[in-house]
Scaffold this motif. Structure first.
Motif, PDB file in Angstrom:
ATOM      1  N   LEU A  57       0.822  -1.210   0.000  1.00 22.06           N
ATOM      2  CA  LEU A  57       0.000   0.000   0.000  1.00 22.06           C
ATOM      3  C   LEU A  57       0.855   1.259   0.000  1.00 22.06           C
ATOM      4  O   LEU A  57       0.545   2.228  -0.714  1.00 22.06           O
ATOM      5  CB  LEU A  57      -0.942  -0.003   1.209  1.00 22.06           C
ATOM      6  CG  LEU A  57      -1.894   1.197   1.327  1.00 22.06           C
ATOM      7  CD1 LEU A  57      -2.783   1.294   0.100  1.00 22.06           C
ATOM      8  CD2 LEU A  57      -2.729   1.086   2.598  1.00 22.06           C
ATOM      9  N   ARG A  60       2.107   1.868  -3.487  1.00 27.48           N
ATOM     10  CA  ARG A  60       1.043   2.340  -4.369  1.00 27.48           C
ATOM     11  C   ARG A  60       0.703   3.801  -4.082  1.00 27.48           C
ATOM     12  O   ARG A  60       0.432   4.581  -5.001  1.00 27.48           O
ATOM     13  CB  ARG A  60      -0.192   1.457  -4.241  1.00 27.48           C
ATOM     14  CG  ARG A  60       0.064  -0.008  -4.601  1.00 27.48           C
ATOM     15  CD  ARG A  60      -1.199  -0.789  -4.859  1.00 27.48           C
ATOM     16  NE  ARG A  60      -2.085  -0.870  -3.722  1.00 27.48           N
ATOM     17  CZ  ARG A  60      -1.984  -1.753  -2.725  1.00 27.48           C
ATOM     18  NH1 ARG A  60      -0.974  -2.633  -2.729  1.00 27.48           N
ATOM     19  NH2 ARG A  60      -2.855  -1.779  -1.726  1.00 27.48           N
ATOM     20  N   LYS A  61       0.723   4.166  -2.809  1.00 21.42           N
ATOM     21  CA  LYS A  61       0.446   5.560  -2.455  1.00 21.42           C
ATOM     22  C   LYS A  61       1.553   6.491  -2.950  1.00 21.42           C
ATOM     23  O   LYS A  61       1.284   7.644  -3.304  1.00 21.42           O
ATOM     24  CB  LYS A  61       0.285   5.688  -0.935  1.00 21.42           C
ATOM     25  CG  LYS A  61      -1.043   5.165  -0.420  1.00 21.42           C
ATOM     26  CD  LYS A  61      -1.198   5.435   1.072  1.00 21.42           C
ATOM     27  CE  LYS A  61      -2.586   5.036   1.570  1.00 21.42           C
ATOM     28  NZ  LYS A  61      -2.752   5.294   3.018  1.00 21.42           N
ATOM     29  N   LEU A 207      -6.542   6.480  -4.754  1.00 25.29           N
ATOM     30  CA  LEU A 207      -5.648   6.719  -3.623  1.00 25.29           C
ATOM     31  C   LEU A 207      -5.138   8.155  -3.628  1.00 25.29           C
ATOM     32  O   LEU A 207      -5.021   8.789  -2.570  1.00 25.29           O
ATOM     33  CB  LEU A 207      -4.461   5.752  -3.674  1.00 25.29           C
ATOM     34  CG  LEU A 207      -4.738   4.281  -3.365  1.00 25.29           C
ATOM     35  CD1 LEU A 207      -3.453   3.467  -3.521  1.00 25.29           C
ATOM     36  CD2 LEU A 207      -5.301   4.107  -1.960  1.00 25.29           C
ATOM     37  N   GLU A 213      -9.271   2.567  -2.280  1.00 26.20           N
ATOM     38  CA  GLU A 213      -8.661   2.138  -3.540  1.00 26.20           C
ATOM     39  C   GLU A 213      -9.683   1.575  -4.521  1.00 26.20           C
ATOM     40  O   GLU A 213      -9.519   1.678  -5.734  1.00 26.20           O
ATOM     41  CB  GLU A 213      -7.582   1.101  -3.249  1.00 26.20           C
ATOM     42  CG  GLU A 213      -6.596   0.880  -4.382  1.00 26.20           C
ATOM     43  CD  GLU A 213      -5.378   0.109  -3.914  1.00 26.20           C
ATOM     44  OE1 GLU A 213      -4.446  -0.062  -4.721  1.00 26.20           O
ATOM     45  OE2 GLU A 213      -5.345  -0.319  -2.745  1.00 26.20           O
TER      46      GLU A 213
END
Length: 328
Positions: A57, A60-61, A207, A213
């Motif tokens: 995560l 991805r952020k 996001l 998401e």
């Protein structure tokens, strides 16, 4: 990013011109600089590494933050490590090239039938993206989203909502055999790869907007994922008679995001935050993260390497920076 706008009746300030654009609410005007286009800088159109969309995560952020910054400041960015195989891209390019080199009589067999849809083959001068410029000199083959081609619905087309199927154009004739072997297969393979990437990017965009998401998942099950292949014939050594001719007029896209692949020919321009047109140069290949140096076979004790190893991305960023003229 501020957007300089002007009413249709007001005169633009010195050094500026009015650009007419289509929008959701009709036509709008923007002020743009009359300066000649120049190459973009690395800051104006950044290169974003998508490797992190396959990570945790936090990874991805991190990608989401980069995309948000680019969207707010440029509205346009390159992507690297996107996961679409180079072979898939090149096969689609080859089939597009073969298609556009067919005789006009053959291509016209899949021209749009206006009573059905606006998809299929459009010849040069058949469309006009910007009503204030000349007709587009490009040729186009476009097609719309079709659940039968979507990996999400393989083996379960019965799950497609009726309201979706009844609104889809019945224009399957655009895929008829015109003598380009594997045309549909290779083009759709590329489209499916782009569709898969787009769905993952929409989650990253969620996001970036501080949303869950999966916020947009429900509205990307049957998306407006159209695809267009454009062919710009060019002029070669023939002098250009109409200096106002455009390949594709200034425009904004309808979709949330557009995945655009371009070849090595110079032509794509982007309007930057200073309302100046800048070229978005072609960047070959996608392995920007691989660091390479001078080949051992090209060096010796008497002829050591003159350059330190660097990644393709580093070299491109440096070249873009060097291409900006110094201010006097």
């Amino acid at each position: 990013m501020s957007t300089p706008q002007v009413t249709s009746s007001s005169a633009p300030p010195d050094g500026m011109a009015k650009l007419l654009l289509r929008s959701f609410d009709g036509f709008t005007h923007r002020l743009v600089s009359k300066k000649s286009p120049r190459d973009c800088t690395a800051e104006e159109i950044p290169v974003i590494d998508l490797t992190g969309i396959n990570g945790n995560l936090d990874s991805r952020k991190a990608v989401a933050r980069n995309i948000l910054q680019a969207a707010e400041n440029a509205g346009f960015f390159y992507i690297q490590n996107h996961g679409i195989p180079e072979e898939t891209i090149q096969k689609a390019r080859q089939k597009a090239t073969e298609f556009f080199h067919l005789p006009i009589e053959a291509k016209s067999r899949v021209a749009p039938r206006v009573e059905i849809s606006s998809y299929g083959y459009w010849g040069a001068g058949a469309r006009q993206a910007n009503p204030s410029s000349s007709r587009d000199s490009k040729e186009t083959f476009n097609f719309h989203y079709e659940p039968a081609f979507d990996p999400l619905y393989q083996g379960r087309l019965e799950d497609i909502p009726e309201e979706v199927t009844k609104h889809l154009p019945k224009d399957g004739f655009v895929w008829q055999d015109l003598g380009v072997p594997h045309f549909q297969n290779d083009v759709l393979e590329y489209w499916r790869a782009c569709l898969s990437l787009a769905r993952r990017l929409i989650r990253i965009i969620a996001l970036a907007l501080d949303l869950p998401e999966d916020h947009f998942d429900a509205v990307t099950t049957c998306p407006g994922a159209d695809m267009a292949m454009n062919f710009y014939k060019g002029h070669g050594d023939v002098p250009i008679e109409d200096l106002e001719e455009v390949g594709l007029g200034a425009h904004t896209d309808l979709q949330i995001l557009t995945l655009l692949w371009q070849d090595e020919h110079r032509g794509l321009q982007v309007l930057n935050s200073q309302s100046e047109w800048v070229f978005a140069p072609f960047i070959p290949g996608f392995n920007f993260d691989k660091k390479l140096g001078v080949l051992p076979s090209c060096t010796s004790e008497d002829n050591p390497p003159k350059y330190e190893p660097a990644t393709c991305g580093e070299l491109i960023a440096k070249r873009l920076t060097q291409s900006v003229p110094t201010q006097k």
